[in-house]
Design an enzyme around this catalytic site. Structure first.
Site, PDB file in Angstrom:
ATOM      1  N   ILE A 196      42.414  45.335   9.806  1.00 10.29           N
ATOM      2  CA  ILE A 196      41.988  46.142  11.079  1.00 10.29           C
ATOM      3  C   ILE A 196      43.526  46.658  11.370  1.00 10.29           C
ATOM      4  O   ILE A 196      44.602  46.263  11.056  1.00 10.29           O
ATOM      5  CB  ILE A 196      42.041  46.062  11.804  1.00 10.29           C
ATOM      6  CG1 ILE A 196      41.348  46.600  13.181  1.00 10.29           C
ATOM      7  CG2 ILE A 196      42.771  44.369  13.056  1.00 10.29           C
ATOM      8  CD1 ILE A 196      40.166  48.021  12.727  1.00 10.29           C
TER       9      ILE A 196
ATOM     10  N   HIS B  10      54.372  46.861  11.229  1.00  8.48           N
ATOM     11  CA  HIS B  10      53.201  46.794  11.151  1.00  8.48           C
ATOM     12  C   HIS B  10      53.121  47.702  10.236  1.00  8.48           C
ATOM     13  O   HIS B  10      52.044  47.227   8.976  1.00  8.48           O
ATOM     14  CB  HIS B  10      52.442  47.762  12.302  1.00  8.48           C
ATOM     15  CG  HIS B  10      51.045  47.418  12.554  1.00  8.48           C
ATOM     16  ND1 HIS B  10      50.110  48.218  12.699  1.00  8.48           N
ATOM     17  CD2 HIS B  10      50.340  46.823  12.229  1.00  8.48           C
ATOM     18  CE1 HIS B  10      49.021  47.714  12.307  1.00  8.48           C
ATOM     19  NE2 HIS B  10      48.960  46.896  11.814  1.00  8.48           N
TER      20      HIS B  10
ATOM     21  N   HIS C 287      50.810  39.869  10.200  1.00 10.15           N
ATOM     22  CA  HIS C 287      49.790  40.749  10.777  1.00 10.15           C
ATOM     23  C   HIS C 287      49.245  41.126  12.261  1.00 10.15           C
ATOM     24  O   HIS C 287      49.702  41.668  12.928  1.00 10.15           O
ATOM     25  CB  HIS C 287      48.629  40.976   9.834  1.00 10.15           C
ATOM     26  CG  HIS C 287      48.145  42.053   9.946  1.00 10.15           C
ATOM     27  ND1 HIS C 287      46.351  41.481  10.531  1.00 10.15           N
ATOM     28  CD2 HIS C 287      48.234  43.188   9.778  1.00 10.15           C
ATOM     29  CE1 HIS C 287      46.391  42.850  10.621  1.00 10.15           C
ATOM     30  NE2 HIS C 287      46.500  43.958  10.697  1.00 10.15           N
TER      31      HIS C 287
ATOM     32  N   ASN D 216      50.046  43.185  15.379  1.00 11.59           N
ATOM     33  CA  ASN D 216      48.908  43.853  15.721  1.00 11.59           C
ATOM     34  C   ASN D 216      47.908  43.300  16.860  1.00 11.59           C
ATOM     35  O   ASN D 216      47.787  44.114  18.023  1.00 11.59           O
ATOM     36  CB  ASN D 216      48.059  43.953  14.462  1.00 11.59           C
ATOM     37  CG  ASN D 216      46.492  45.088  14.316  1.00 11.59           C
ATOM     38  OD1 ASN D 216      46.815  45.921  14.532  1.00 11.59           O
ATOM     39  ND2 ASN D 216      45.910  44.068  14.935  1.00 11.59           N
TER      40      ASN D 216
ATOM     41  N   HIS E 141      50.012  46.323   5.707  1.00 13.68           N
ATOM     42  CA  HIS E 141      49.102  46.972   5.247  1.00 13.68           C
ATOM     43  C   HIS E 141      50.042  46.953   3.722  1.00 13.68           C
ATOM     44  O   HIS E 141      49.204  46.838   2.908  1.00 13.68           O
ATOM     45  CB  HIS E 141      49.093  48.302   6.155  1.00 13.68           C
ATOM     46  CG  HIS E 141      48.591  47.350   7.194  1.00 13.68           C
ATOM     47  ND1 HIS E 141      46.966  47.960   7.090  1.00 13.68           N
ATOM     48  CD2 HIS E 141      48.290  47.403   8.657  1.00 13.68           C
ATOM     49  CE1 HIS E 141      46.075  47.696   8.396  1.00 13.68           C
ATOM     50  NE2 HIS E 141      47.427  46.953   9.049  1.00 13.68           N
TER      51      HIS E 141
END
Length: 864
Positions: A864, A518, A711, A715, A523
């Protein structure tokens, strides 16, 4: 762009022409209306010989506007008139000066010119007061030119005509009047690499992860700098430039309190609407957390849950009035006065956590071996499992696994182990080698963590059956290990020990998921691409336009993560077994990261989950070992759709390989990504050379895949699976008991109690649930795959047709996913928990104003 205004000599009034337009400003709390702002236009076709730039118009002002509210969004529209010379030509840039005291959010501007054409500026940016920005104006480049009658057919046969309409230019195609402005914009966005960044500065620069520790608070908050070293390589982050800490000059100082306004460039910040929703979702999760913390004080007992029913009660809708009253009293001491009224209002509504999907249909589905295996294919960490190619498995140091052939062959449906491996029906979930060097230090901190290997067999119904788990600890001597092999059992003490072993594997997988699958693989690795795009690709560049939706909110989310999640004392350190070693562990796994292997087909080939396929009708180029692998099956279709869209788009702007090699902005962009943004990987030979259209298409497809579908897959299912902490625990407090010990006697007395005491303490569990709840939320301003944040671009028929083709493909995939989820032959798409696999369901027709925990929908970006 921040732009220094140039003086202009006004032509005689009798020789002026007028360009009319509209300017739309979004109204928000604590922001200005834009009233009294001044605007000017730069010509895109006529050069001022004195400046070498386009001719400038006279100033126009935002004076009287009309206000409209639509779906909760309030906008103010101003009508403006620009006085220009008769030979001014077509406007190509809009210069805005904020003369007020407050920033305002400029949504868009449109200008009517000759031949029934409208020039559109899709701004969506904050404009800060002129005095604050040190006398620098903002400049926006035109996005499209369109006919006022949108019913007229608009057909284009050449690339030149296409570019004129879309107003997106490769560098060598830039109109002469805009060349200097294009260069000035990029220079201004790069800054000079010095000073602390201020809220209003649109500066994009790189830094190491040197802001995770807080040594001024004590030695226990020291954290190594990540990035810039062989020991701790890492992608770069956006530079904030705060002064060094007093205790360690290599570490950037941190605010004394949690700071939700940590610097990111203004255009990367949440919209006010999203900021409000994010805060509301976070407060709600905190209230859920506080509810259960207060209840544990009101009804004191063990730090651990005493029964499974007690855990299930956290998700019940029933709550006694006695607890509600006590909760309010306790909250008075925990919540600031200004928030207490809002908090007590929320208490009127049920404050129990929503029921996670993993227990909504069957409270004990998570205990099934097949569900344990299914989540490796359709859960929130579906890209770690790989084909077993060598038996017995070996450590990097050469030590051989203790799992023996005789331990597992009775579970292979009559096959020998070599036969099962030859038929590609043996798999492994490996959390061994990367963990071993950290375990001694990790286990000195009141946690009990093994490194693990789990062997699985693909049954004839295509479900995965775990058939052996090996748990390892470091031995007393270097490169020596202590290993235990645990085998499946269905009853008695052996069944309980098998359940404990699965819990330890789930702990390994949970931490790997959060820190690597993740955080690191989406990110962290994408942020350098964002910075490089802003610094090296002009907003006039078509690739900038293509990528921009896939960067929405990512830098802001990452900044918040550095402030609250991955920092020393942050939520991840409080909830993961890796604690203060978490980010070092992430840096260790970055050593294995390769950008080219983030392409889904390449990843599947590397893990032995697919084989190459030369069929020209298969654009992915791979064939899955078995189709009932939901993440891979849906993912390949999404991948192919993205790849086709990117190919179609690039073919419109790049005529051949030479046009890619000669694009100075693309070359600078790719060089900066490789040599700076991912500078610790600059010497690797696997980077695409960016010498052809194929290189560019591969890079862009991979980047968009990471930011959107990858993602989403790791997520938005977090609450569905990790919201129930027994299914995805994040640490263990006890090892598996060994015969002849006091712990084993305790285990025999009450296996369930031992199991619950082995898992995280009550507060750690609740905090983990609250975090999963926040991270799984969609906000209502989200923009999804197959959507664009603005309709201002669609007047170009060629690009529009290609994008509509992309959207149609996504809608077809939705229908296919729905059909697959109801196919009884595809067992892994629902499993014992009856959770349909929807994490790669685009949900394109139903995205407007949607928020909450939906478990579906693919946002364009890591938002997010």
């Amino acid at each position: 762009m921040q732009h220094q205004r140039h003086p202009v000599t006004s032509p005689p009034r009798s020789t002026r022409s007028t360009i009319k337009g509209e300017v739309v400003v979004q109204s928000h709390k604590q922001s200005g209306s834009g009233k009294s702002a001044s605007l000017r236009l730069y010509s895109s076709t006529e050069v001022d010989p004195k400046t070498g730039k386009g001719k400038l118009s006279n100033q126009a002002y935002l004076k009287c506007g009309t206000t409209k509210t639509d779906d909760g969004e309030k906008t103010r529209t101003y009508r403006v008139k620009f006085q220009v010379e008769p030979n001014f030509g077509n406007p190509g840039a809009l210069v805005v000066r904020n003369r007020g005291k407050n920033r305002f959010f400029l949504q868009s501007a449109s200008l009517q010119i000759q031949n029934n054409q409208i020039i559109l500026f899709d701004c969506h940016s904050w404009v800060y007061p002129f005095r604050t920005t040190k006398n620098l104006d903002r400049i926006f480049f035109a996005n499209t030119v369109s006919c006022t009658n949108t019913n007229l057919p608009v057909l284009f046969d050449t690339t030149t005509q296409l570019l004129m309409l879309l107003q997106k230019y490769l560098p060598h195609q830039t109109p002469q009047a805009l060349i200097e402005l294009r260069k000035e914009e990029l220079i201004s966005l790069r800054g000079d690499g010095t000073g602390e960044r201020k809220e209003w500065e649109r500066i994009y620069d790189y830094d190491y992860y040197n802001d995770l520790g807080d040594p001024d608070k004590g030695e226990e908050h020291n954290r190594p700098v990540l990035g810039g070293s062989e020991l701790h390589p890492y992608p770069r982050r956006g530079r904030t430039g705060r002064h060094p800490s007093k205790a360690d000059p290599l570490t950037e100082s941190r605010p004394s309190t949690i700071n939700l306004d940590i610097y990111v460039p203004p255009d990367e910040r949440f919209s006010p609407k999203k900021q409000s929703e994010f805060a509301s979702n976070s407060i709600q999760a905190v209230l859920h957390f506080l509810t259960h913390k207060v209840e544990s004080v009101i009804q004191p007992g063990s730090n651990h849950f005493e029964s499974f029913d007690e855990i299930h009660d956290m998700f019940s809708r029933n709550k006694s009035q006695v607890v509600e009253g006590a909760l309010k009293e306790k909250l008075k001491a925990l919540v600031p006065k200004e928030f207490f009224k809002e908090v007590t209002h929320a208490i009127k509504n049920p404050l129990k956590f929503p029921v996670p999907q993993i227990i909504s249909e069957n409270e004990f589905a998570w205990k099934h071996d097949e569900e344990f295996g299914r989540q490796m294919l359709a859960g929130i960490n579906p890209a770690r499992i790989r084909s077993l190619e060598v038996f017995p498995p070996r450590s990097k140091n050469g030590q051989v696994s203790l799992i023996e052939q005789s331990d597992i062959e009775h579970n292979l449906e009559g096959m020998t182990l070599p036969q099962a491996m030859n038929k590609r029906r043996m798999f492994i979930l490996d959390h061994h080698d990367y963990l071993m060097p950290f375990l001694s230090q990790i286990n000195s901190k009141d946690v009990c963590t093994y490194a693990s290997r789990t062997l699985l067999f693909l049954k004839s119904d295509f479900t995965l059956k775990p058939i052996a788990i090996e748990l390892s600890l470091p031995g007393l001597e270097v490169n020596n290990e202590i290993n235990w092999v645990v085998l499946p059992a269905s009853q008695g003490e052996a069944a309980a020990l098998w359940q404990y072993a699965k819990a330890h594997v789930a702990v390994n997988d949970s931490v790997y998921h959060q820190l690597v699958s993740h955080w690191l693989h989406t990110h962290a690795v994408v942020e350098p691409f964002i910075i490089a795009t802003r610094r090296q690709l002009s907003v006039m560049h078509p690739v900038h336009w293509l990528l921009d939706p896939h960067f929405k909110d990512t830098m802001h989310v990452n900044a918040l993560a550095r402030s609250m999640l991955i920092n020393s004392g942050g939520i991840l350190e409080k909830t993961l077994f890796s604690a203060e070693l978490s980010m070092q562990l992430s840096a260790e796994l970055y050593k294995e990261w390769r950008f080219d292997e983030q392409a889904l087909p390449a990843d599947l080939l590397k893990r032995g989950m697919a084989i190459e396929d030369s069929d020209p009708n298969n654009p992915s180029g791979v064939q899955l070992l078995f189709q009932d692998y939901p993440y891979a099956a849906d993912g390949l279709e999404i991948w192919t759709a993205i790849q086709t869209w990117v190919t179609d788009f690039c073919m419109l702007f790049y005529t051949d390989d030479v046009s890619v090699r000669s694009d100075e902005e693309i070359q600078a962009w790719w060089s900066e990504i490789r040599n700076v943004g991912h500078g610790d990987k600059s010497s690797e030979t696997w980077w695409y050379q960016m010498a052809s259209r194929e290189d560019l298409i591969k890079a862009l497809t991979t980047l968009i895949w990471i930011a959107s579908a990858l993602h989403a897959s790791v997520n938005f299912g977090q609450y569905a699976y990790a919201g129930y902490p027994l299914n995805r625990p994040t640490l263990c407090r006890r090892f598996i008991p060994e015969e002849g010990t006091f712990e084993y006697a305790e285990f025999l007395t009450d296996p369930d109690k031992y199991y619950l005491n082995m898992l995280p303490e009550r507060g750690e569990m609740i905090l983990g649930i609250a975090l999963a709840e926040v991270l799984s939320q969609h906000t209502s301003d989200e923009v999804y795959l197959g959507q664009r944040p603005s309709t201002m671009w669609i007047h170009n028929e060629q690009v529009s047709d290609k994008f509509e083709k992309f959207k149609r493909k996504l809608r077809m995939l939705e229908e296919r996913i729905e059909c697959k989820n109801t196919d009884p032959r595809l067992t892994n798409r629902r499993g014992h928990a009856k959770i349909p696999y929807m994490l790669l369901y685009p949900d394109t027709p139903n995205v407007e104003s949607r928020g909450g925990i939906t478990g579906k929908g693919i946002p364009n970006s890591i938002s997010i």
